[in-house]
Design a protein around this motif. Structure first.
Motif, PDB file in Angstrom:
ATOM      1  N   PRO A  41       0.801  -1.235   0.000  1.00  0.00           N
ATOM      2  CA  PRO A  41       0.000   0.000   0.000  1.00  0.00           C
ATOM      3  C   PRO A  41       0.824   1.270   0.000  1.00  0.00           C
ATOM      4  O   PRO A  41       0.277   2.362  -0.192  1.00  0.00           O
ATOM      5  CB  PRO A  41      -0.828  -0.116   1.286  1.00  0.00           C
ATOM      6  CG  PRO A  41      -0.022  -0.992   2.176  1.00  0.00           C
ATOM      7  CD  PRO A  41       0.679  -1.971   1.270  1.00  0.00           C
ATOM      8  N   LEU A  42       2.138   1.175   0.220  1.00  0.00           N
ATOM      9  CA  LEU A  42       2.966   2.381   0.225  1.00  0.00           C
ATOM     10  C   LEU A  42       2.968   3.079  -1.131  1.00  0.00           C
ATOM     11  O   LEU A  42       3.161   4.284  -1.206  1.00  0.00           O
ATOM     12  CB  LEU A  42       4.402   2.023   0.620  1.00  0.00           C
ATOM     13  CG  LEU A  42       4.600   1.476   2.041  1.00  0.00           C
ATOM     14  CD1 LEU A  42       6.048   1.093   2.255  1.00  0.00           C
ATOM     15  CD2 LEU A  42       4.164   2.496   3.076  1.00  0.00           C
ATOM     16  N   GLY A  43       2.742   2.311  -2.183  1.00  0.00           N
ATOM     17  CA  GLY A  43       2.753   2.899  -3.509  1.00  0.00           C
ATOM     18  C   GLY A  43       1.504   3.666  -3.870  1.00  0.00           C
ATOM     19  O   GLY A  43       1.514   4.445  -4.828  1.00  0.00           O
ATOM     20  N   LEU A 108       2.082  10.100   5.947  1.00  0.00           N
ATOM     21  CA  LEU A 108       2.834   8.925   5.497  1.00  0.00           C
ATOM     22  C   LEU A 108       3.110   8.996   3.996  1.00  0.00           C
ATOM     23  O   LEU A 108       4.204   8.647   3.536  1.00  0.00           O
ATOM     24  CB  LEU A 108       2.058   7.654   5.838  1.00  0.00           C
ATOM     25  CG  LEU A 108       1.919   7.298   7.317  1.00  0.00           C
ATOM     26  CD1 LEU A 108       1.047   6.060   7.483  1.00  0.00           C
ATOM     27  CD2 LEU A 108       3.280   7.073   7.959  1.00  0.00           C
ATOM     28  N   HIS A 109       2.120   9.438   3.251  1.00  0.00           N
ATOM     29  CA  HIS A 109       2.284   9.575   1.805  1.00  0.00           C
ATOM     30  C   HIS A 109       3.380  10.589   1.470  1.00  0.00           C
ATOM     31  O   HIS A 109       4.225  10.340   0.584  1.00  0.00           O
ATOM     32  CB  HIS A 109       0.951  10.007   1.192  1.00  0.00           C
ATOM     33  CG  HIS A 109       1.002  10.277  -0.275  1.00  0.00           C
ATOM     34  ND1 HIS A 109       1.474   9.358  -1.196  1.00  0.00           N
ATOM     35  CD2 HIS A 109       0.660  11.377  -0.991  1.00  0.00           C
ATOM     36  CE1 HIS A 109       1.408   9.876  -2.407  1.00  0.00           C
ATOM     37  NE2 HIS A 109       0.928  11.098  -2.313  1.00  0.00           N
ATOM     38  N   MET A 110       3.392  11.699   2.187  1.00  0.00           N
ATOM     39  CA  MET A 110       4.393  12.729   1.917  1.00  0.00           C
ATOM     40  C   MET A 110       5.804  12.214   2.214  1.00  0.00           C
ATOM     41  O   MET A 110       6.724  12.375   1.389  1.00  0.00           O
ATOM     42  CB  MET A 110       4.106  13.970   2.765  1.00  0.00           C
ATOM     43  CG  MET A 110       5.102  15.108   2.529  1.00  0.00           C
ATOM     44  SD  MET A 110       4.960  16.431   3.753  1.00  0.00           S
ATOM     45  CE  MET A 110       5.694  15.631   5.181  1.00  0.00           C
ATOM     46  N   TYR A 111       5.994  11.569   3.372  1.00  0.00           N
ATOM     47  CA  TYR A 111       7.332  11.109   3.723  1.00  0.00           C
ATOM     48  C   TYR A 111       7.766   9.910   2.876  1.00  0.00           C
ATOM     49  O   TYR A 111       8.973   9.734   2.619  1.00  0.00           O
ATOM     50  CB  TYR A 111       7.396  10.767   5.213  1.00  0.00           C
ATOM     51  CG  TYR A 111       7.749  11.973   6.054  1.00  0.00           C
ATOM     52  CD1 TYR A 111       9.049  12.459   6.081  1.00  0.00           C
ATOM     53  CD2 TYR A 111       6.789  12.636   6.798  1.00  0.00           C
ATOM     54  CE1 TYR A 111       9.390  13.572   6.839  1.00  0.00           C
ATOM     55  CE2 TYR A 111       7.105  13.746   7.560  1.00  0.00           C
ATOM     56  CZ  TYR A 111       8.413  14.210   7.575  1.00  0.00           C
ATOM     57  OH  TYR A 111       8.737  15.318   8.321  1.00  0.00           O
ATOM     58  N   TYR A 112       6.834   9.090   2.427  1.00  0.00           N
ATOM     59  CA  TYR A 112       7.220   8.000   1.526  1.00  0.00           C
ATOM     60  C   TYR A 112       7.719   8.560   0.196  1.00  0.00           C
ATOM     61  O   TYR A 112       8.731   8.093  -0.357  1.00  0.00           O
ATOM     62  CB  TYR A 112       6.039   7.061   1.293  1.00  0.00           C
ATOM     63  CG  TYR A 112       6.345   5.977   0.280  1.00  0.00           C
ATOM     64  CD1 TYR A 112       7.174   4.905   0.613  1.00  0.00           C
ATOM     65  CD2 TYR A 112       5.830   6.039  -1.009  1.00  0.00           C
ATOM     66  CE1 TYR A 112       7.470   3.925  -0.315  1.00  0.00           C
ATOM     67  CE2 TYR A 112       6.127   5.059  -1.942  1.00  0.00           C
ATOM     68  CZ  TYR A 112       6.940   4.004  -1.588  1.00  0.00           C
ATOM     69  OH  TYR A 112       7.242   3.041  -2.513  1.00  0.00           O
ATOM     70  N   GLN A 113       7.021   9.551  -0.324  1.00  0.00           N
ATOM     71  CA  GLN A 113       7.477  10.183  -1.555  1.00  0.00           C
ATOM     72  C   GLN A 113       8.821  10.886  -1.342  1.00  0.00           C
ATOM     73  O   GLN A 113       9.669  10.917  -2.240  1.00  0.00           O
ATOM     74  CB  GLN A 113       6.434  11.201  -2.043  1.00  0.00           C
ATOM     75  CG  GLN A 113       5.073  10.615  -2.351  1.00  0.00           C
ATOM     76  CD  GLN A 113       5.107   9.684  -3.535  1.00  0.00           C
ATOM     77  OE1 GLN A 113       5.791   9.935  -4.520  1.00  0.00           O
ATOM     78  NE2 GLN A 113       4.367   8.600  -3.463  1.00  0.00           N
ATOM     79  N   TYR A 114       9.026  11.424  -0.170  1.00  0.00           N
ATOM     80  CA  TYR A 114      10.273  12.128   0.139  1.00  0.00           C
ATOM     81  C   TYR A 114      11.451  11.157   0.157  1.00  0.00           C
ATOM     82  O   TYR A 114      12.482  11.392  -0.498  1.00  0.00           O
ATOM     83  CB  TYR A 114      10.136  12.820   1.492  1.00  0.00           C
ATOM     84  CG  TYR A 114      11.380  13.552   1.957  1.00  0.00           C
ATOM     85  CD1 TYR A 114      11.598  14.870   1.596  1.00  0.00           C
ATOM     86  CD2 TYR A 114      12.323  12.914   2.760  1.00  0.00           C
ATOM     87  CE1 TYR A 114      12.731  15.544   2.015  1.00  0.00           C
ATOM     88  CE2 TYR A 114      13.459  13.567   3.184  1.00  0.00           C
ATOM     89  CZ  TYR A 114      13.665  14.886   2.816  1.00  0.00           C
ATOM     90  OH  TYR A 114      14.789  15.539   3.230  1.00  0.00           O
ATOM     91  N   PHE A 284       7.883  25.884   3.911  1.00  0.00           N
ATOM     92  CA  PHE A 284       8.681  26.399   2.801  1.00  0.00           C
ATOM     93  C   PHE A 284       9.836  25.449   2.468  1.00  0.00           C
ATOM     94  O   PHE A 284      10.157  25.219   1.288  1.00  0.00           O
ATOM     95  CB  PHE A 284       9.210  27.789   3.146  1.00  0.00           C
ATOM     96  CG  PHE A 284      10.114  28.372   2.097  1.00  0.00           C
ATOM     97  CD1 PHE A 284       9.588  28.874   0.907  1.00  0.00           C
ATOM     98  CD2 PHE A 284      11.488  28.402   2.288  1.00  0.00           C
ATOM     99  CE1 PHE A 284      10.424  29.406  -0.065  1.00  0.00           C
ATOM    100  CE2 PHE A 284      12.323  28.934   1.327  1.00  0.00           C
ATOM    101  CZ  PHE A 284      11.792  29.438   0.142  1.00  0.00           C
ATOM    102  N   ALA A 285      10.463  24.874   3.519  1.00  0.00           N
ATOM    103  CA  ALA A 285      11.560  23.934   3.282  1.00  0.00           C
ATOM    104  C   ALA A 285      11.068  22.694   2.537  1.00  0.00           C
ATOM    105  O   ALA A 285      11.761  22.165   1.650  1.00  0.00           O
ATOM    106  CB  ALA A 285      12.203  23.535   4.607  1.00  0.00           C
ATOM    107  N   LEU A 286       9.870  22.232   2.859  1.00  0.00           N
ATOM    108  CA  LEU A 286       9.313  21.088   2.146  1.00  0.00           C
ATOM    109  C   LEU A 286       9.001  21.430   0.690  1.00  0.00           C
ATOM    110  O   LEU A 286       9.168  20.601  -0.211  1.00  0.00           O
ATOM    111  CB  LEU A 286       8.047  20.597   2.851  1.00  0.00           C
ATOM    112  CG  LEU A 286       8.239  19.914   4.204  1.00  0.00           C
ATOM    113  CD1 LEU A 286       6.887  19.603   4.834  1.00  0.00           C
ATOM    114  CD2 LEU A 286       9.059  18.630   4.063  1.00  0.00           C
ATOM    115  N   SER A 313      13.764  15.941  10.708  1.00  0.00           N
ATOM    116  CA  SER A 313      12.438  16.569  10.824  1.00  0.00           C
ATOM    117  C   SER A 313      11.445  15.643  11.513  1.00  0.00           C
ATOM    118  O   SER A 313      10.628  16.095  12.325  1.00  0.00           O
ATOM    119  CB  SER A 313      11.925  16.947   9.432  1.00  0.00           C
ATOM    120  OG  SER A 313      11.659  15.786   8.655  1.00  0.00           O
ATOM    121  N   LEU A 314      11.514  14.347  11.240  1.00  0.00           N
ATOM    122  CA  LEU A 314      10.635  13.404  11.930  1.00  0.00           C
ATOM    123  C   LEU A 314      10.925  13.361  13.426  1.00  0.00           C
ATOM    124  O   LEU A 314       9.998  13.289  14.252  1.00  0.00           O
ATOM    125  CB  LEU A 314      10.798  12.004  11.333  1.00  0.00           C
ATOM    126  CG  LEU A 314      10.015  11.697  10.051  1.00  0.00           C
ATOM    127  CD1 LEU A 314      10.389  10.321   9.520  1.00  0.00           C
ATOM    128  CD2 LEU A 314       8.522  11.766  10.320  1.00  0.00           C
TER     129      LEU A 314
END
Length: 558
Positions: A41-43, A108-114, A284-286, A313-314
């Motif tokens: 499901p991470l994808g 979770l979606h944002m950090y997985y893409q990161y 802004f950093a993101l 950051s986490l």
């Protein structure tokens, strides 16, 4: 020539008619993929976030039928929904926990893409719109629990109003536009933001954010929905106390996704710096991450600095979230003293956390790269075989799940009749999870049935062992052969060419003729014969040595 007749019922024909009608719309521009097997499901966490948004829209529309956005009726209308309206308890709990799930899955979606580096595949616009969608998601959840107007909502409203007012130049005008002149204006305006303005903005960004190819995994969607419903049964949301201006508020904290910001505000430092500048700098950093990440590869191991910044950051989010929840348990202290966090200690910890988390993460990435390089030098292990379930066991598992599903339906029905709201909501969540398992088993069986049969492996013929060869008996020797002396093998083997052999034969013939003439004329003497014989043997040896020398020269030339 044969013909195949297929029958389609009315429902199938209706679905085909609808599909043909919307084939040219913008919705059909997106291609949905339905996996034929289990995928991580991470994808497709973005799709799961959108599913939570749909659940929120459906349950929110139902709650709108009984909610009253009026100052002195807002809390009581929610109480009526929760306690009196049929299935109102279920709808409200699903709505509340779906909002928390949407925020969690979006993060979770944002950090997985990161960490996976997906934004590097020409997805900068998708990343930027995703960050803005995350901010709007938190604002949507924030306005949702504020319109209940409980003590907790009043605390959040007061903090938000003071932070907005602290913004230089435009702060007072923004506060008046968003919050109005008093609580009566606030309830109505936040209600409009929650049910209309923010959802419209989110839908518009989703049209830009979502890629054309989307993965829609039915079992995972059912499992996610079941987990939300199950959580509502185990942890039902309370109403809290209604806000009364005459009664001093008690100690309360905001929702978990705002406690990190609440921890900064509890240091009693400048409101604009802690409540507006720091969050704005983080956002802004993101936003600029895709434009400063110059690594060529995508793996988190190959981007050590970017990965270390993400882990840092986490760590900051986790520590501040916990600190926002923490309240001094000493009840003898004054309320303000229990809430205030020592700013020196707080900011010292936050500053030290940056090099510690960054350095530790960077070191672990280097160790992981070193271990990966060593693993490539080792012999590869045989891959683990997949779990194969026979057709018989698939039927057994499916029938068992179906029987359990029937039992759960009966249990949920009797739980609703008995007024057991929590238990019935819990059972409904289990039903959704069982349905997800049934769909997955059915999908697995269909995939196995469509798979081509494995190719037969021809056995390798084994060679029979060769029988040992019996030893040959040694030939018997006679008495004469036993007494015969053994001669040494020749040490030099010479090869004489055909021309030399011809010359040698011609010379021997000439010598024999001369001998015959001598015997004829003089009768031949013993001495003459001996001399002629010696001459012949010397000539023969001379030719043999000449042939051997020529063969040696030929070998050197080769």
């Amino acid at each position: 020539m044969g013909a195949t007749l297929t029958y389609e019922n009315s429902f199938v024909r209706f679905i085909r008619w609808v599909y043909a009608g919307v084939d040219r719309t913008i919705f059909m521009g997106m291609k949905f993929t339905f996996p034929g097997r289990f995928v991580s499901p991470l994808g497709f966490l973005g799709m799961l976030t959108f599913i939570m948004f749909i659940i929120l829209g459906i349950t929110g529309a139902l709650l709108m039928l009984w909610y009253e956005p009026i100052l002195d009726r807002a809390w009581h209308s929610v109480e009526n929904i929760n306690d009196t309206i049929p299935y109102g308890f279920h709808i409200r709990n699903i709505h509340y926990h779906a909002s928390n799930a949407m925020v969690m899955v979006a993060l979770l979606h944002m950090y997985y893409q990161y960490f996976s580096g997906r934004y590097k595949i020409r997805n900068e616009i998708l990343w930027v719109t995703g960050i803005i969608l995350g901010v709007l998601t938190i604002l949507e959840a924030f306005t949702g629990y504020d319109i209940i107007f409980s003590e907790r909502a009043e605390l959040a409203i007061s903090i938000a109003a003071s932070l907005t007012n602290s913004i230089p130049v435009l702060g007072p005008q923004m506060r008046e536009a968003f919050f109005g002149a008093g609580f009566h204006d606030f309830i109505l305006r936040f209600y409009a933001f929650h049910v209309f303005l923010l959802p419209i903005a989110m839908l518009g960004l989703m049209l830009v954010h979502f890629p054309r190819f989307l993965v829609f995994d039915v079992p995972m969607v059912m499992a996610m929905s079941g987990a939300v419903i199950l959580t509502g049964g185990v942890f039902p949301v309370g109403l809290g106390l209604p806000f009364e201006p005459e009664v001093p508020p008690g100690i309360t904290v905001p929702e978990w996704y705002l406690t990190g910001l609440y921890a900064f505000l509890r240091t009693m430092y400048d409101k604009f710096t802690t409540g507006v500048a720091w969050p704005g700098l983080f956002i802004f950093a993101l936003l600029i991450v895709p434009f400063i990440d110059r690594y060529k590869k995508f793996s988190w191991k190959d981007r050590p600095i970017i990965t270390a910044l993400g882990i840092t950051s986490l760590a900051q989010i986790i520590v501040t979230t916990y600190w926002g929840f923490y309240i001094d348990p000493d009840r003898d202290k004054a309320l303000l003293e229990r809430l205030v966090i020592d700013p020196i200690f707080f900011y010292t910890v936050m500053i030290l956390l940056v090099p510690l988390s960054f350095g530790f993460t960077y070191m672990m990435i280097k160790l992981a790269k070193h271990a990966e390089a060593n693993a490539k030098l080792q012999p590869k292990k045989a891959p683990k075989g997949s779990i194969n379930i026979t057709q018989k066991w698939l039927y057994v598992i499916f029938v068992t799940l179906l029987a359990f599903q029937v039992y759960l339906n009966i249990s949920a029905y009797y739980a609703v009749l008995q007024g057991m709201k929590n238990w019935s909501l819990f059972i409904i969540g289990i039903m959704m999870l069982v349905f997800a398992a049934m769909f997955h088993v059915y999908r697995y069986g269909r995939t196995r049935a469509k798979a081509p049969p494995p190719k037969p492996v021809s056995p390798t013929p084994s060679r029979p062992a060769a029988a040992p060869t019996p030893a040959k008996p040694a030939p018997a020797t006679t008495a004469g052969e036993a007494q015969k002396p053994m001669t040494a093998p020749p040490t030099v083997t010479t090869r004489v060419s055909s021309e030399q052999m011809g010359q040698l034969a011609q010379q021997q013939q000439q010598q024999q003729q001369q001998q015959q003439q001598q015997h004829a004329t003089s009768g031949g003497g013993e001495a003459g014969g001996s001399s002629n014989t010696a001459q012949t043997s010397s000539d023969h040896s001379h030719l043999t040595s000449a042939a051997a020398n020529k063969e040696g020269q030929d070998k050197k030339g080769l």
